[in-house]
Structure formats: C-alpha cells, structure tokens
Design an enzyme around this catalytic site. Structure first.
Site, PDB file in Angstrom:
ATOM      1  CB  SER A  47       9.243  15.276  86.227  1.00 35.32           C
ATOM      2  OG  SER A  47       7.619  15.008  85.342  1.00 35.32           O
ATOM      3  CG  ASP A 102       2.112  19.213  85.413  1.00 40.92           C
ATOM      4  OD1 ASP A 102       2.534  19.840  86.374  1.00 40.92           O
ATOM      5  OD2 ASP A 102       2.305  18.160  84.375  1.00 40.92           O
ATOM      6  CG  HIS A 109       5.538  19.633  84.007  1.00 37.63           C
ATOM      7  ND1 HIS A 109       5.367  18.921  84.897  1.00 37.63           N
ATOM      8  CD2 HIS A 109       7.282  19.253  83.877  1.00 37.63           C
ATOM      9  CE1 HIS A 109       6.377  17.144  85.007  1.00 37.63           C
ATOM     10  NE2 HIS A 109       7.118  17.738  84.645  1.00 37.63           N
TER      11      HIS A 109
END
Length: 429
Positions: A207, A303, A370
């Site tokens: 991320s 996502d 995610h």
C-alpha cells in the site's frame, strides 16, 4: 466525512462457503479509511495482526540509535525502527526489505492525531511482531525467500518515506516530516549490517509502503553491489488518478495536500514536476515510467481500498447507494459491477508499460482485497488465490529468479473461484 463502522474491527473472508476471521487486515483497512477520509483525532488504531505466533516466531524491534542526530525522526520526533530476522544457510547473503503500509496524513490535524499511534511514533510500536507470508522462515510457506535476511521497515512519517520538512503550529506542537531522511538512515544502518555485501536483494512494500518502494526502487539498487541481483515488488499500491463516480478527482486533491504539507516535491521526478502539478507526480503511474530496476506488481483489479476511497469515496455517495457494494462485492448491482469493470480497465491501462518489459512482472487478481503478500493465506497456502494455477509466491519466485516471464492478469470478477474476497461486518447486524 463519515466512514463505516465495523463489528469488533473484524473483516470476514468468504471463500467457497467458509468464513475465516482475519482481524489483522481489518485493522489495516481501518487505518487507511481514517487516513484518507477523516481528520478527526483517533488514538490506538491498529495496523498489524495480533500475535498468535510462538515466542520463537516473533521478531524484535530495533530503533535507529543515531536517527535524531540526522533529523531522521518520526512525526513526533521519536526514532524510527525496523525488525530484522537474520538469514541462514544459502540465504545468509540475500536480503528482503519490506516497507510497512498505513495510508498518509494530509493535514496538521490528521498528522497530529497520527503521531499518537504506531504510524507516527515508535513509542507506540510493538516491541515484537510475527513474520508471515513473504516474511516467513518456513520453506513450505515461503519457498523462495524463507532463509533470506528479512527486514520489516516500520512506517511512521505519513508520507511514504518521501517528505522532508517541519511544521511548527502556533500552539508549539511540532510535526516532523522526515520520511526521506528516515529512508536514508535505515538504509545506511542495514548496509552496515551486511546489506552492502548482498548478492540478491528484493525491496517490497504494501500500500503506502508499496508507493515508497516505487519511489526508492532505483536508489535501493544504486546502493548495492553492481553484480547483485536487485529487484522491487510493490503490493496493493497502484493508486489511480481517476475520477470518482461524481466526476471529482478525490485522490488527486488528497495527494495535493499530502505533498504540499510534507515537502514531498523534492523526492519526485524533476522531469515530471517541471510540467505537471507535483501531486500528480506522486501517483504510481508517473513514477513507474521512470524506474529502471526490474519491477513486479501484485495488485487486485478490484482493490478494496481504491474502490472505497478513489472510485466511491463517502462524499460521492451521500445516499449510501454504494454502501452494500463497498462492503461486499457480491452485493453490487449489475450497473455497479460495470463501473467496477471500468475501474479494472483503467488499472490495466496504467500497466500497459509492463507488456513491453520482459524482466518486469505482474500478478493482477480479480479478488476484492487489498495487499496480499504479507499473509500466508494469500501469499502461499493451499487456499491462496491463484492465476493459471500459480500462487503469488510462485509467480514472484519465477519472476525474481528468471525461471520464466510472468505476466499474470486474471479474468474479470467473478470468474476466479480461488479468490479470497473481503466482506465487512457492520455494527448492529
């Protein structure tokens, strides 16, 4: 802005009729929700899994001893840190570095709140964390990297390790935006601990940590021996500069505030900022175009974080028409699924450059998730998502060791029965 509440901060994965409790990812998603959509003060937000490992599986936190002298400090001025698990056997001279994720802070208020959590201060970081997924030292769980030296770099600057400024508000509170200096200080320390002699090295991140990986990828390679096999892997970090369902560019506006507050412009490509607004150069697509080091992208075309905060942020859905869809992709209407497919197409367009680079790789799933590399259940297990019968770990290993070219792109949702899809449980259900 409002954001959803979750029962016990839990996320449930439904897969082939079974439910698997994954509290760890729930905490991660909650951190990202608050980081992007709210400037309210919140403390004690958890972004890491509660430990169920034995003491022998836990890896201790190390703080940089000379960080403060270099100005390389977290948001609150405390020393940054990392967790190091030494390699063994044939992996003794190989290194895997992973940059922790955790969103960004865009304002004095949100950054001030963040500095009272582990995402802004080492005073709140766990002293020990379990290593799993790509960190695992078990051959069965991590076949290609299990015996490498592995480092988890803790994230405490709120700007993807790219800022370099200081803020002194009138009330006397100081915020340190020193991400770029933290990166340099941690690299210097790891080099002194043996990274300088690495024969193989992989820089990874999840991320916001994946974005940091992209930003520092070429610098990472430049610091290592010329003959070393050095590559980078970004997980769940292909943030798109795309309009939301109302036509607004929510993410561009958010990045504009982050870049300006934290002094990130100097960490961005000079040829990009010379003809674009600096915040646009903070998007992965612009960064990837200039990377020279071999790169692998692990990402979901659906996502969770991006659907909830780029495509359909709360402000773009005042009547909650997308609420159920954002909580559980199986509750999306046919029209909503079409919008999600359009988002997938935009993501694939952003990756078109990869098709022309033989030594770059892709694993683009169609799962509603995610970040997938740091948990054994999604990295490499009997229940991991697969594309062409390859787990993420197998695909990454094939790419890193040049066993074959890897460009794995899943078919559109809901075609892949191996997917682990997140389902949010709402308070009061």
């Amino acid at each position: 802005m409002a954001y959803p509440r979750f029962r016990g901060s839990e996320i449930w994965w439904r897969r082939l009729g079974r439910r698997i409790a994954v509290i760890a990812l729930g905490f991660t998603i909650i951190v990202f929700v608050i980081s992007l959509t709210s400037d309210s003060r919140r403390k004690g937000i958890d972004s890491n899994p509660p430990s169920t490992a034995s003491d022998s599986d836990l890896v201790h936190l190390t703080l940089l001893t000379n960080a403060k002298n270099r100005g390389a400090v977290c948001l609150d001025g405390s020393s940054p840190g990392y967790h190091l698990q030494k390699g063994f056997g044939s992996g003794s001279n190989n290194w895997l570095l992973h940059i922790e994720g955790g969103g960004w802070c865009k304002s004095v208020l949100s950054c001030s709140s963040r500095k009272t959590t582990r995402l802004g201060s080492s005073n709140y970081m766990e002293h020990q964390v379990p290593f799993s997924g790509i960190f695992s030292h078990e051959l069965s769980q991590n076949p290609d990297f299990y015996n490498w030296n592995k480092v988890k770099i803790r994230y405490c600057d709120g700007g993807s390790f790219s800022g370099n400024s200081e803020y002194k508000p009138q009330n006397g509170t100081i915020l340190f935006f020193r991400g770029r200096l933290i990166w340099q200080a941690i690299m210097d320390e790891l080099l002194s601990l043996g990274l300088v002699n690495a024969s193989q090295a992989l820089l990874t991140g999840c991320s916001a940590g994946g974005l940091a990986t992209l930003i520092h990828c070429d610098d990472f390679q430049a610091r290592l021996p010329k003959g070393a096999n050095v590559k980078c892997l970004a997980d769940g970090s292909l943030f798109l500069d795309k309009e939301d369902v109302t036509g607004r560019r929510t993410m561009r506006s958010f990045y504009h505030d982050v870049v300006n507050l934290q002094g990130i412009e100097k960490s961005l490509r000079t040829d990009c900022v010379s003809h674009m607004e600096p915040s646009q150069c903070f998007f992965p697509k612009q960064i990837i175009e200039n990377i020279k080091t071999p790169l692998f992208i692990v990402h979901s075309a659906y996502d969770v974080w991006q659907i909830q905060h780029i495509l359909v942020p709360d402000a773009a859905d005042p009547h909650n028409q997308w609420f159920k869809c954002k909580m559980d992709i199986r509750d999306c209407s046919s029209d909503q699924i079409k919008r999600l497919h359009g988002f997938r197409n935009a993501m694939l367009d952003a990756l078109s450059l990869f098709q022309h680079k033989k030594d770059w790789g892709l694993f683009i799933s169609s799962c509603f998730i995610h970040c997938q590399t740091w948990m054994t259940s999604t990295w490499h297990s009997p229940h991991s998502p697969r594309i062409n019968n390859k787990t993420i770990a197998e695909a990454v290993g094939d790419w890193y060791f040049n066993r074959r070219e890897v460009k794995l792109v899943d078919c559109p949702y809901p075609c892949n029965p191996t997917c682990c899809n997140i389902v949010f449980s709402i308070l009061g259900e």
